[in-house]
Design a protein around this motif. Structure first.
Motif, PDB file in Angstrom:
ATOM      1  N   GLU A 500     -62.306 -13.575 -15.213  1.00 38.46           N
ATOM      2  CA  GLU A 500     -61.564 -13.783 -13.963  1.00 38.46           C
ATOM      3  C   GLU A 500     -60.604 -14.968 -14.095  1.00 38.46           C
ATOM      4  O   GLU A 500     -59.431 -14.888 -13.705  1.00 38.46           O
ATOM      5  CB  GLU A 500     -62.547 -14.029 -12.816  1.00 38.46           C
ATOM      6  N   LEU A 501     -61.099 -16.076 -14.668  1.00 38.81           N
ATOM      7  CA  LEU A 501     -60.242 -17.251 -14.843  1.00 38.81           C
ATOM      8  C   LEU A 501     -59.141 -16.973 -15.861  1.00 38.81           C
ATOM      9  O   LEU A 501     -58.001 -17.418 -15.706  1.00 38.81           O
ATOM     10  CB  LEU A 501     -61.088 -18.448 -15.275  1.00 38.81           C
ATOM     11  N   GLN A 502     -59.471 -16.196 -16.898  1.00 40.64           N
ATOM     12  CA  GLN A 502     -58.458 -15.870 -17.894  1.00 40.64           C
ATOM     13  C   GLN A 502     -57.333 -15.041 -17.282  1.00 40.64           C
ATOM     14  O   GLN A 502     -56.151 -15.243 -17.585  1.00 40.64           O
ATOM     15  CB  GLN A 502     -59.080 -15.116 -19.068  1.00 40.64           C
ATOM     16  N   GLN A 503     -57.679 -14.146 -16.382  1.00 41.77           N
ATOM     17  CA  GLN A 503     -56.661 -13.344 -15.697  1.00 41.77           C
ATOM     18  C   GLN A 503     -55.777 -14.231 -14.827  1.00 41.77           C
ATOM     19  O   GLN A 503     -54.554 -14.054 -14.764  1.00 41.77           O
ATOM     20  CB  GLN A 503     -57.330 -12.261 -14.837  1.00 41.77           C
ATOM     21  N   GLN A 515     -49.357  -6.434 -19.094  1.00 48.53           N
ATOM     22  CA  GLN A 515     -48.848  -7.203 -20.231  1.00 48.53           C
ATOM     23  C   GLN A 515     -49.962  -7.988 -20.914  1.00 48.53           C
ATOM     24  O   GLN A 515     -50.011  -8.075 -22.149  1.00 48.53           O
ATOM     25  CB  GLN A 515     -47.751  -8.162 -19.767  1.00 48.53           C
ATOM     26  N   ALA A 516     -50.841  -8.561 -20.105  1.00 46.67           N
ATOM     27  CA  ALA A 516     -51.952  -9.326 -20.669  1.00 46.67           C
ATOM     28  C   ALA A 516     -52.845  -8.433 -21.525  1.00 46.67           C
ATOM     29  O   ALA A 516     -53.245  -8.805 -22.635  1.00 46.67           O
ATOM     30  CB  ALA A 516     -52.769  -9.972 -19.554  1.00 46.67           C
ATOM     31  N   LEU A 524     -59.829  -9.712 -24.156  1.00 44.52           N
ATOM     32  CA  LEU A 524     -60.293  -9.481 -22.781  1.00 44.52           C
ATOM     33  C   LEU A 524     -61.407  -8.447 -22.752  1.00 44.52           C
ATOM     34  O   LEU A 524     -62.345  -8.569 -21.963  1.00 44.52           O
ATOM     35  CB  LEU A 524     -59.119  -9.040 -21.905  1.00 44.52           C
ATOM     36  N   GLU A 525     -61.313  -7.456 -23.614  1.00 47.71           N
ATOM     37  CA  GLU A 525     -62.377  -6.449 -23.702  1.00 47.71           C
ATOM     38  C   GLU A 525     -63.673  -7.099 -24.157  1.00 47.71           C
ATOM     39  O   GLU A 525     -64.749  -6.835 -23.605  1.00 47.71           O
ATOM     40  CB  GLU A 525     -61.962  -5.349 -24.682  1.00 47.71           C
ATOM     41  N   ALA A 526     -63.583  -7.974 -25.132  1.00 50.62           N
ATOM     42  CA  ALA A 526     -64.776  -8.653 -25.649  1.00 50.62           C
ATOM     43  C   ALA A 526     -65.421  -9.517 -24.584  1.00 50.62           C
ATOM     44  O   ALA A 526     -66.654  -9.637 -24.519  1.00 50.62           O
ATOM     45  CB  ALA A 526     -64.405  -9.504 -26.863  1.00 50.62           C
TER      46      ALA A 526
END
Length: 592
Positions: A500-503, A515-516, A524-526
């Motif tokens: 969530e924070l990475q997004q 794009q991300a 992100l999958e990991a």
């Protein structure tokens, strides 16, 4: 174990012989440094990696060896067998100056033409010629010493991390191009027409994936690649000491790395580092030193004068403050008399190379203040400026008024330049510093958006997360650099482990969700499958070795470096390739 060539077995190295070896038969192999024929005796200085020793060909000892010695010239590769004797005339300038070897047998392994460069440390040949004949340049004692020192550091690093539960894991050299960083080196894929790999700028994503995998503690001494403009401490390919740890906070990472740094200094230079290493927030470093990698071996710290001059009649100062800029200065305390008006003019020219429009100065003398701007300032303003710098007779105050970035950049570089000109920098003094709490973002005027100050996976300070969407310029990062004598030798951060924070981070950087996922989808999958809190650091091995060996360029501590334009005079790389090779890669060259 002896090295054997034919019936000759090397059992000693040239630089290791001492008076303890007197009377012994030794076999040495190496290069001829120089040869001197004195009639009945031929003297040869024989060199290998460990040093030089003197060998003597005496007709009375071996007529055959003496006669063959007539053929020897500089840089011939030879082997000799002989008896160690006490030297008649001791040479105190050589470690082996108390002994010499009288030769009984000589083998000439290889002849040599006259080298295009001298095999001497003091050789002042151009760097381009040194790099063209690098294999000869590397024969110089100082160059071999640099590479051996580098080897010793890498061994210390490997031993230290092994003892502390880290596992060395190799990561791929052919990977996916990613944004947010320097320009990638691209590698076309023959079996996937039109597609490209990128050489890694760092193993960043892979070491984070290793934390997701449960490796817990990872390190790697790894080649990295960046297609960027070069300078003395940059190369297109460079080496990192790469480190990552799970279930850690900033204190954990910094603490274990302080132990590593202390071990490196102790075992290579016999220097003890005062632990813990001082920490300084980024904001303080900029305000005091004008740099996020300050050299703290000397003073000349920046002082802000905004409050003193904001209402001054001197519009250069007051106007700058009103526009949101800064008026700051440094005091060259105790060295004012070293700078004439002509010298100060040269300092102004230097400051202008960093964007400053001018350089105001105030010299304090026994008679009072001497300054071309004194007539524009009130007596009260002048007195307050002098007081702000605690200035006294013999001091020189230098002031820049401009946008904050320009003020920091020009004064930050100026204080270091002045210290160099005054020759007050002690290369045997080592001042280490952690710079912390960097801004998470910096604004890129060309792209008209915020970009990551370090990289997109750096975790913001917990208390600043709420500012990500509203005031990103105020967000501080859980990032840290380690600085040695004004040079950044490493940097790292605590990483984002929350999807969530990475997004949110990607959104703040202007990436859509699509794009991300397109760029970083595999990471992100990991993160969906359980990610531990983690963080790490990466050191520039080349820079570290450069500083600890007292060199000014990393090219001095890399075996086969590139030039300023990323080329190799020795191999002539990069070069053109045959059209057939390009066709196999489905590439057309735009260069005729």
């Amino acid at each position: 174990m002896a090295d054997v060539i034919g019936n000759m077995k090397r059992n000693n190295m040239c630089g290791n012989l001492t008076t303890d070896n007197i009377g012994q038969e030794v076999t040495l192999m190496g290069w001829v440094q120089k040869r001197r024929n004195l009639g009945g005796l031929v003297f040869v200085d024989l060199r290998d990696r460990t040093g030089i020793c003197q060998v003597i060909f005496d007709k009375d000892v071996s007529e055959e060896a003496f006669n063959r010695a007539e053929e020897i010239r500089s840089e011939f590769v030879i082997g000799i067998r002989g008896i160690v004797r006490k030297r008649q005339s001791v040479n105190p300038n050589m470690p082996t100056g108390e002994i010499e070897i009288f030769v009984e047998e000589l083998k000439i392994f290889s002849q040599a033409q006259t080298p295009p460069i001298y095999i001497e440390d003091e050789d002042e040949v151009s760097e381009n010629l040194r790099l063209k004949y690098r294999y000869l340049d590397l024969r110089k004692p100082k160059m071999q010493k640099n590479l051996i020192f580098r080897h010793k550091i890498t061994k210390i690093v490997r031993d230290f991390f092994d003892e502390n539960g880290f596992v060395e894991v190799e990561t791929p050299m052919l990977t996916k191009p990613t944004p947010e960083g320097a320009r990638d080196y691209l590698v076309p894929s023959r079996v996937n027409p039109g597609k490209f790999y990128a050489l890694p700028q760092s193993p960043q994503l892979f070491k984070q994936l290793l934390m997701v995998s449960g490796m817990d503690r990872y390190f790697q001494i790894v080649k990295c690649f960046r297609d960027e403009d070069l300078r003395a401490d940059r190369q297109p390919e460079f080496t990192q000491i790469d480190v990552e740890m799970s279930f850690v906070d900033i204190d954990n990472v910094l603490s274990i790395n302080e132990e590593l740094i202390n071990k490196i200094f102790k075992e290579t230079l016999d220097v003890n580092i005062n632990l813990p290493i001082e920490r300084m927030p980024y904001k303080e470093a900029m305000e005091r030193f004008g740099s996020d990698k300050p050299d703290t071996r000397f003073g000349f710290e920046l002082k802000c004068l905004n409050d003193i001059v904001e209402n001054s009649e001197f519009k250069v100062f007051s106007g700058t403050v009103k526009k949101g800029g800064d008026v700051r200065g440094i005091n060259i305390d105790g060295y004012g008399d070293s700078f004439s008006r002509k010298n100060i003019s040269k300092l102004e020219d230097f400051a202008k190379t960093y964007g400053a429009k001018g350089l105001a100065w105030i010299k304090i003398t026994e008679e009072g203040v001497n300054s071309p701007i004194a007539k524009f300032l009130s007596e009260d303003e002048l007195n307050k400026i002098v007081e702000r710098f605690s200035a006294k007779a013999g001091d020189l105050i230098l002031i820049v008024a401009d946008e904050s970035d320009v003020v920091y950049d020009s004064l930050g570089h100026l204080r270091v330049e002045i210290a160099k000109r005054l020759d007050i920098l002690n290369k045997d003094e080592y001042k280490l510093l952690w710079v912390t709490e960097f801004p998470l973002f910096e604004y890129d005027k060309e792209e008209d958006r915020y970009v990551a100050k370090h990289h997109p996976f750096t975790c913001p300070m917990d208390e600043d997360i709420h500012l990500l969407e509203t005031e990103p310029h105020k967000v501080r990062a859980k990032a840290y650099d380690i600085v040695l004598n004004g040079v950044e030798i490493g940097g790292g951060s605590i990483r984002i482990h929350s999807s969530e924070l990475q997004q949110k981070m990607f959104k703040a950087l202007g990436f859509s969700e699509e794009q991300a996922w397109e760029k970083f989808g595999f990471l992100l999958e990991a993160f969906k499958y359980g990610t531990p809190p983690h963080g790490g650091i990466a050191y520039g091995l080349d820079r570290l070795v450069m500083l600890l060996t007292g060199n000014d360029s990393i090219r001095e501590v890399i075996a086969f470096p590139k030039t300023q334009n990323a080329s190799s005079p020795m191999t002539e790389a990069p070069t053109y390739v045959e059209v057939k090779q390009l066709e196999e890669l489905h590439i057309e060259s735009a260069v005729e």
